[in-house]
Design an enzyme around this catalytic site. Sequence first.
Site, PDB file in Angstrom:
ATOM      1  N   GLU A 179       9.001  -5.504  -4.994  1.00 45.18           N
ATOM      2  CA  GLU A 179      10.044  -6.448  -5.425  1.00 45.18           C
ATOM      3  C   GLU A 179      11.247  -6.371  -4.491  1.00 45.18           C
ATOM      4  O   GLU A 179      11.930  -7.372  -4.269  1.00 45.18           O
ATOM      5  CB  GLU A 179      10.424  -6.166  -6.890  1.00 45.18           C
ATOM      6  CG  GLU A 179       9.332  -6.667  -7.820  1.00 45.18           C
ATOM      7  CD  GLU A 179       9.167  -5.879  -9.108  1.00 45.18           C
ATOM      8  OE1 GLU A 179      10.091  -5.165  -9.510  1.00 45.18           O
ATOM      9  OE2 GLU A 179       8.079  -5.990  -9.712  1.00 45.18           O
ATOM     10  N   GLY A 198       5.199  -2.076 -16.562  1.00 53.31           N
ATOM     11  CA  GLY A 198       5.190  -2.607 -17.925  1.00 53.31           C
ATOM     12  C   GLY A 198       4.772  -1.587 -18.984  1.00 53.31           C
ATOM     13  O   GLY A 198       5.418  -1.475 -20.036  1.00 53.31           O
ATOM     14  N   GLU A 215       0.696   0.132  -3.983  1.00 57.47           N
ATOM     15  CA  GLU A 215       0.818  -0.881  -5.028  1.00 57.47           C
ATOM     16  C   GLU A 215       0.451  -2.249  -4.445  1.00 57.47           C
ATOM     17  O   GLU A 215       1.307  -2.902  -3.819  1.00 57.47           O
ATOM     18  CB  GLU A 215       2.249  -0.940  -5.555  1.00 57.47           C
ATOM     19  CG  GLU A 215       2.710   0.315  -6.239  1.00 57.47           C
ATOM     20  CD  GLU A 215       3.819   0.028  -7.235  1.00 57.47           C
ATOM     21  OE1 GLU A 215       3.625   0.320  -8.411  1.00 57.47           O
ATOM     22  OE2 GLU A 215       4.851  -0.521  -6.827  1.00 57.47           O
TER      23      GLU A 215
HETATM   24  P1  PGA Z   1       3.258  -2.902 -13.450  1.00 59.85           P
HETATM   25  O1  PGA Z   1       4.375  -2.540 -12.365  1.00 59.85           O
HETATM   26  O2  PGA Z   1       2.683  -1.610 -13.952  1.00 59.85           O
HETATM   27  O3  PGA Z   1       3.998  -3.657 -14.516  1.00 59.85           O
HETATM   28  O4  PGA Z   1       2.249  -3.738 -12.740  1.00 59.85           O
HETATM   29  C1  PGA Z   1       4.184  -1.494 -11.449  1.00 59.85           C
HETATM   30  C2  PGA Z   1       5.352  -1.417 -10.502  1.00 59.85           C
HETATM   31  O5  PGA Z   1       5.937  -2.456 -10.198  1.00 59.85           O
HETATM   32  O6  PGA Z   1       5.710  -0.328 -10.028  1.00 59.85           O
END
Ligand code: PGA
Length: 252
Positions: free
Chosen positions: A98, A233, A166
């Site tokens: 992000e 989440g 990720e």
């Molecule tokens: P998520 O997020 O488990 O909601 O997919 C993981 C993260 O952004 O570190």
Amino acid sequence: MIRPIIVANWKMNKNTQEAISFFKEFCTDPTVSSGQVSCIVCPATTLLHTAASYADTPNLSIGGQNLNEKEKGAFTGEISGTMLRDAGCKFVLVGHSERRHLYRESSDLVAKKAFAAAHANLIPIVCVGETLVDRQGNKTFQVIRTQLNALFNEAPFLASFIVAYEPVWAIGTGQVATPEQAQEVHAFIRQLLVERLGEKGRLISLLYGGSVTPENAKSLLTQPDIEGALVGGASLQAASFLQIIHEGARLC
Ligand code: PGA
């Protein structure tokens, strides 16, 4: 398996009362203090002091979600590594997708942030991962290599860091990578780390993140090169985050 590291990334969620409710439930779970799993919670900056007041719970550490690459100065709205350390953090996420995508953070900047974190005596959790377009274009390994090369170039003397793989397409989408897909990239990252850092590269912990849930945690954590999880989440509720911690503890 070595002691798994399970990290909660709360992102821009929770007020003080919600954080307190989480920690009251979380910290009284015997598995947390059993030492089988290393637990890290990364809350929003406004919650760091509250979170730090629970950090005397054995095996629970607090982390920041981001830091500025500079030590101090006229950078309105930013936070430095020494400030995070002062607020009780031992870890900090850097290069979360992000940050890379929404705030245009380059791999060079991410490397500078990792270096700044280490300089402030924080352990950076460096996030890497490919987009869906990268994966569909068979560029996954190339993207990961480029992201990690920047880290090696800028910060060859990092005392300690963690890498979180990720895949961007799996974050917050419910579309988790299969254990085989995740393991394939983790094995590649391990190979790169050993190529660049020698034996020290074997000691860097590798975490998987992207739609980790209590249901899929076991199949991911049992892969040979997956040593923990970065959870978004499913870390917001103490109950579901604890279920993931319990899965990790069962593997020890
Ligand atoms: P998520 O997020 O488990 O909601 O997919 C993981 C993260 O952004 O570190």
